[in-house]
Enzyme design. Structure first.
Site, PDB file in Angstrom:
ATOM      1  N   ALA A  10       0.836  -1.209   0.000  1.00  0.00           N
ATOM      2  CA  ALA A  10       0.000   0.000   0.000  1.00  0.00           C
ATOM      3  C   ALA A  10       0.865   1.251   0.000  1.00  0.00           C
ATOM      4  CB  ALA A  10      -0.915  -0.003   1.228  1.00  0.00           C
ATOM      5  N   ASP A  11       0.273   2.331  -0.464  1.00  0.00           N
ATOM      6  CA  ASP A  11       0.940   3.625  -0.395  1.00  0.00           C
ATOM      7  C   ASP A  11      -0.133   4.697  -0.228  1.00  0.00           C
ATOM      8  OD1 ASP A  11       3.827   4.764  -0.855  1.00  0.00           O
ATOM      9  OD2 ASP A  11       2.414   6.205  -1.689  1.00  0.00           O
ATOM     10  N   THR A  12       0.175   5.705   0.566  1.00  0.00           N
ATOM     11  CA  THR A  12      -0.779   6.778   0.851  1.00  0.00           C
ATOM     12  C   THR A  12      -0.158   8.130   0.538  1.00  0.00           C
ATOM     13  OG1 THR A  12      -1.764   5.461   2.632  1.00  0.00           O
ATOM     14  CG2 THR A  12      -2.211   7.824   2.671  1.00  0.00           C
TER      15      THR A  12
END
Length: 194
Positions: A73-75
């Site tokens: 994941a990446d935000t």
């Protein structure tokens, strides 16, 4: 459906993601993967998080077994067409919080799931509105340790909760992992992978 018979690898060093994925399964190994996170020029925030989650997933696949389910994941935070990652220093954190003051911005998290050569990528968006902030409030916040390992220089689950007027969407997405959506996508993905 239980995830206990599946070896899950979380390709992230984030303590917040580690905590949230434990709501889905206890059978999770944390295995951050190193990769070049340079974004292509002109990429939008939604595309950026999906791109970054894919390259993190690819890096994790290279050091994982074929029967391991990899979740990456990446935000990012986006305001006025600018993508805000983690601040480089205190001055950068001040600039970011100033940009967010009194405005509604978007938090995007991209997630990639992969298993046995198959993968899917999706993203979640949440709107977050900050109160108009005084210089004193900004200085107080950036003088804490909180902003420096977080996209947009703030953690909604900590002291930054005092800066937030409201949100529209998934709270946990702002924390960095839309856990309810991830579980639902996982169930669909596993059904289509078997």
């Amino acid at each position: 459906m239980s995830f206990e018979n599946i070896k899950i690898v979380l390709a992230s060093a984030s303590p917040r993601r580690k905590e949230l994925i434990s709501l889905i399964s206890d059978n999770v190994e944390i295995r951050p993967a190193e990769c070049d996170e340079t974004l292509p020029d002109g990429i939008g925030a939604k595309e950026a998080v999906e791109y970054l989650s894919k390259i993190k997933n690819d890096a994790a696949k290279a050091i994982s077994a074929d029967d391991e389910l990899i979740i990456s994941a990446d935000t990012v935070v986006a305001v006025s067409n600018e993508i805000l990652g983690k601040p480089a220093d205190k001055e950068d954190a001040r600039r970011m919080i100033n940009l967010l003051s009194g405005k509604t911005h978007q938090v995007y998290t991209g997630v990639t799931l992969s298993l046995k050569g198959k993968s899917i990528t999706f993203s979640e968006k949440t709107d977050v509105t900050f109160f108009p902030l005084s210089d004193e409030e900004i200085e107080e916040y950036i003088s804490s340790n909180e902003p420096y390992d977080k996209a947009g220089a703030y953690g909604i689950q900590g002291k930054a909760s005092l800066l937030v007027e409201g949100i529209n969407g998934d709270y946990f997405n702002v924390v960095g992992f839309p856990v309810a959506r991830v579980k639902r996508e996982l169930l669909k993905f596993l059904k289509n992978t078997n």
